[in-house]
Write a protein that holds these residues in place. Structure first.
Motif, PDB file in Angstrom:
ATOM      1  N   ILE A   1       0.840  -1.184   0.000  1.00 36.74           N
ATOM      2  CA  ILE A   1       0.000   0.000   0.000  1.00 36.74           C
ATOM      3  C   ILE A   1       0.879   1.239   0.000  1.00 36.74           C
ATOM      4  O   ILE A   1       2.048   1.196   0.382  1.00 36.74           O
ATOM      5  N   GLY A   2       0.333   2.348  -0.449  1.00 39.28           N
ATOM      6  CA  GLY A   2       1.088   3.593  -0.483  1.00 39.28           C
ATOM      7  C   GLY A   2       0.162   4.771  -0.661  1.00 39.28           C
ATOM      8  O   GLY A   2      -1.045   4.606  -0.875  1.00 39.28           O
TER       9      GLY A   2
ATOM     10  N   PHE B   1      -0.799  15.278  -7.880  1.00 38.07           N
ATOM     11  CA  PHE B   1      -1.366  15.722  -6.607  1.00 38.07           C
ATOM     12  C   PHE B   1      -1.241  14.624  -5.568  1.00 38.07           C
ATOM     13  O   PHE B   1      -1.578  13.471  -5.813  1.00 38.07           O
ATOM     14  N   ARG B   2      -0.762  14.997  -4.381  1.00 41.33           N
ATOM     15  CA  ARG B   2      -0.626  14.063  -3.272  1.00 41.33           C
ATOM     16  C   ARG B   2      -1.964  14.050  -2.510  1.00 41.33           C
ATOM     17  O   ARG B   2      -2.304  15.037  -1.856  1.00 41.33           O
ATOM     18  N   THR B   3      -2.698  12.984  -2.566  1.00 44.79           N
ATOM     19  CA  THR B   3      -4.021  12.958  -1.940  1.00 44.79           C
ATOM     20  C   THR B   3      -3.965  12.852  -0.424  1.00 44.79           C
ATOM     21  O   THR B   3      -4.907  13.248   0.264  1.00 44.79           O
ATOM     22  N   GLY B   4      -2.876  12.269   0.112  1.00 42.56           N
ATOM     23  CA  GLY B   4      -2.830  12.014   1.544  1.00 42.56           C
ATOM     24  C   GLY B   4      -3.614  10.778   1.942  1.00 42.56           C
ATOM     25  O   GLY B   4      -3.689  10.442   3.126  1.00 42.56           O
ATOM     26  N   ASP B   5      -4.187  10.069   0.973  1.00 44.79           N
ATOM     27  CA  ASP B   5      -4.930   8.839   1.249  1.00 44.79           C
ATOM     28  C   ASP B   5      -4.064   7.628   0.930  1.00 44.79           C
ATOM     29  O   ASP B   5      -3.298   7.631  -0.044  1.00 44.79           O
ATOM     30  N   ILE B   6      -4.197   6.610   1.738  1.00 41.73           N
ATOM     31  CA  ILE B   6      -3.452   5.373   1.547  1.00 41.73           C
ATOM     32  C   ILE B   6      -4.324   4.391   0.768  1.00 41.73           C
ATOM     33  O   ILE B   6      -5.482   4.170   1.111  1.00 41.73           O
ATOM     34  N   ALA B   7      -3.760   3.837  -0.290  1.00 43.23           N
ATOM     35  CA  ALA B   7      -4.539   2.971  -1.177  1.00 43.23           C
ATOM     36  C   ALA B   7      -3.749   1.725  -1.532  1.00 43.23           C
ATOM     37  O   ALA B   7      -2.527   1.646  -1.335  1.00 43.23           O
ATOM     38  N   ALA B   8      -4.472   0.760  -2.066  1.00 41.22           N
ATOM     39  CA  ALA B   8      -3.882  -0.440  -2.645  1.00 41.22           C
ATOM     40  C   ALA B   8      -4.493  -0.634  -4.019  1.00 41.22           C
ATOM     41  O   ALA B   8      -5.644  -0.257  -4.263  1.00 41.22           O
TER      42      ALA B   8
ATOM     43  N   HIS C   1      -9.071   0.108  -7.312  1.00 40.96           N
ATOM     44  CA  HIS C   1      -8.479   0.764  -6.157  1.00 40.96           C
ATOM     45  C   HIS C   1      -9.212   0.403  -4.871  1.00 40.96           C
ATOM     46  O   HIS C   1     -10.433   0.284  -4.861  1.00 40.96           O
ATOM     47  N   ARG C   2      -8.436   0.277  -3.793  1.00 37.01           N
ATOM     48  CA  ARG C   2      -8.975   0.176  -2.443  1.00 37.01           C
ATOM     49  C   ARG C   2      -8.372   1.293  -1.613  1.00 37.01           C
ATOM     50  O   ARG C   2      -7.147   1.441  -1.569  1.00 37.01           O
ATOM     51  N   ILE C   3      -9.212   2.108  -0.981  1.00 39.68           N
ATOM     52  CA  ILE C   3      -8.736   3.171  -0.104  1.00 39.68           C
ATOM     53  C   ILE C   3      -8.747   2.620   1.313  1.00 39.68           C
ATOM     54  O   ILE C   3      -9.801   2.212   1.819  1.00 39.68           O
ATOM     55  N   VAL C   4      -7.586   2.626   1.967  1.00 37.64           N
ATOM     56  CA  VAL C   4      -7.502   2.001   3.289  1.00 37.64           C
ATOM     57  C   VAL C   4      -7.258   3.013   4.399  1.00 37.64           C
ATOM     58  O   VAL C   4      -7.077   2.623   5.554  1.00 37.64           O
ATOM     59  N   GLY C   5      -7.291   4.303   4.093  1.00 40.22           N
ATOM     60  CA  GLY C   5      -7.201   5.303   5.162  1.00 40.22           C
ATOM     61  C   GLY C   5      -6.415   6.524   4.765  1.00 40.22           C
ATOM     62  O   GLY C   5      -5.961   6.671   3.629  1.00 40.22           O
TER      63      GLY C   5
END
Length: 473
Positions: free
Chosen positions: A325-326, A356-363, A370-374
């Motif tokens: 994840i990143g 753009f850096r979203t600040g959201d962690i995804a896989a 996409h999966r957003i994990v936080g």
């Protein structure tokens, strides 16, 4: 450009009808909206920026469309904003007028009054007024909307949203959701966010579909609206599934769309059981609008928010072993043009090559889903050398029948670096039972080390858990 953004409205491309738009039972035609918006556009012509008191009413729609027609940037004001927030937004944006003020704020007989203690003139919006919309070319350097962030990391920032970004977002969603003028869109969301205003009002105007705004997003209001396309946040859908009778009446809808926060997997499955269809999830931010969405004709899986919209690219930064994840980075036509008056913050929000850096962690799954994990700031947990997304653990906890609410954080730990701590609202289950349950659902290293039981999770106005408050409990 404005003409392109509102072409369905200004060119008469969409079939009109007396109830083309409905707000809490009050209806008007597109011709009525265009006439009232034209009057607003003439009234504010030449202004540098205007604010709109974004109540869930037809007046808000007319005021926003009037600003777009006039080429004047519009700042939606939350109607429940406190005096400090209100003063900050008006002063920071430089808004010269507030459109559609509360009763008593505007002057008598339609004259301008003053907006509270801000000193900004307040101008009423009268849906009975009529004027031809101005024919003008909009300066591409002027934003269509200035949307303010929630201010979780400081004072709210003004996000500059170009006309072309809105058009690209709505056209992309029309493509992936097969959204056409034949649809009836139903929602009851606030009109000062991307979800309710951009998607829920401008989306209907651009596609030419009928719009029903229910006023409040209650299960009964949704069930009675007879729509083909429904927008809701997870709180709305959670309430819908707790009213099975109302939920079953949504079975005739074409798409049930969830956004603004992660939809808990149990709610996803209950919606499917009660309505016969799986909801569609999507992902976006104020700064990016919607960039990723599940397709109407694609697979819909709990926790998966889909694939990039046409023209949008995504990538993960700092992916390491032990998690896959990143931080999600985005590039494409739906992005904002910067933070108002904050060039340094605009620069920090982008990579050296302009993503753009979203600040959201995804896989990313192998098929590109996409999966957003936080959030990177609160939901990326580094424990024992592993990178763990809090959202994945929360969904596992919510799968337990005794758990009603769950939030997961990483707290400092001498050996692990961070330990996974879960805060839950649950009945009839022990701490160890929940730890073992998660270990059986996910990898063992993703299990909570501690579980704390609460009466309720602290949440913000959008229904998202306030994790910074949890850490002190």
């Amino acid at each position: 450009m404005t003409a392109a953004l509102l072409s369905s409205l200004t060119d008469g491309a969409a079939a009109d009808r007396p109830d083309a738009l409905s707000f809490a039972g009050r209806t008007l035609s597109r011709e009525d909206l265009l006439g009232a918006a034209g009057a607003v556009a003439h009234r504010i012509s030449g202004a540098e920026c205007v604010a709109v008191r974004a109540t869930a009413t037809a007046e808000t729609a007319a005021a926003v469309v009037g600003g777009l027609l006039a080429g004047v940037p519009v700042v939606p004001l939350p109607p429940d904003a406190g005096p400090v927030e209100r003063r900050h937004i008006l002063r920071d944006s430089g808004a010269e007028l507030v459109l559609g003020g509360e009763s008593g704020q505007a002057g008598q007989d339609g004259e301008a009054g003053e907006d509270g203690d801000t000193g900004v003139a307040s101008v009423p919006v009268d849906l009975r007024e009529r004027a031809d919309h101005p024919e003008r070319t909009v300066d591409p350097d002027r934003p269509a909307l200035i949307l303010y962030t929630s201010g979780t990391t400081g004072a709210p920032k003004g996000v500059l949203i170009p006309h072309d970004a809105i058009a690209a977002c709505l056209d992309g969603l029309a493509d992936v959701w097969q959204w056409t003028a034949e649809d009836t869109l139903v929602h009851g969301l606030p009109l000062f966010h991307v979800h309710g205003l951009v998607l829920g009002v401008l989306g209907a105007l651009r596609t030419g579909c009928r719009l029903v705004h229910t006023g409040r997003p209650t299960p009964e209001a949704y069930a009675s609206a007879g729509g083909s396309l429904y927008f809701g946040v997870p709180t709305v859908w959670s309430r819908v599934v707790r009213d099975p009778g109302a939920a079953r009446r949504l079975a005739g809808a074409r798409l049930l769309v969830s956004g603004s926060a992660a939809l808990p997997a149990p709610v996803f499955r209950e919606l499917e059981a009660l309505t016969g269809q799986r909801p569609v999830e999507r992902y976006g931010m104020t700064e990016t609008l919607i960039t990723v969405a599940a397709r109407a004709d694609g697979e819909r899986v709990p926790g998966r928010v889909g694939v990039p919209l046409p023209g949008t690219r995504t990538r993960l930064a700092a992916v390491e072993d032990g998690g896959g994840i990143g931080e999600l980075e985005v590039s494409g036509p739906t992005l904002f043009s910067g933070y108002l008056g904050r060039p340094e913050e605009t620069a920090r929000a982008h990579t050296a090559d302009g993503w753009f850096r979203t600040g959201d962690i995804a896989a990313l799954d192998p098929d590109g889903t996409h999966r957003i994990v936080g959030r990177a700031s609160t939901d990326l947990i580094k424990s024992g050398g592993y990178r763990i997304g809090a959202g994945e653990v929360e969904n596992a906890l919510l799968d337990h029948p005794a758990v009603a609410e769950a939030a997961v954080v990483g707290l400092p730990h001498d050996d692990l670096g961070q330990e996974i701590v879960a805060y839950v609202v649950a009945d009839g289950v022990t701490e160890q039972a929940l730890i073992d349950f998660v270990a059986g659902q996910l990898s063992v290293h993703k299990r909570p080390r501690r579980v704390r039981f609460l009466e309720a999770l602290p949440r913000n106005a959008m229904g998202k858990p306030q994790k910074k408050l949890l850490e002190g409990m």
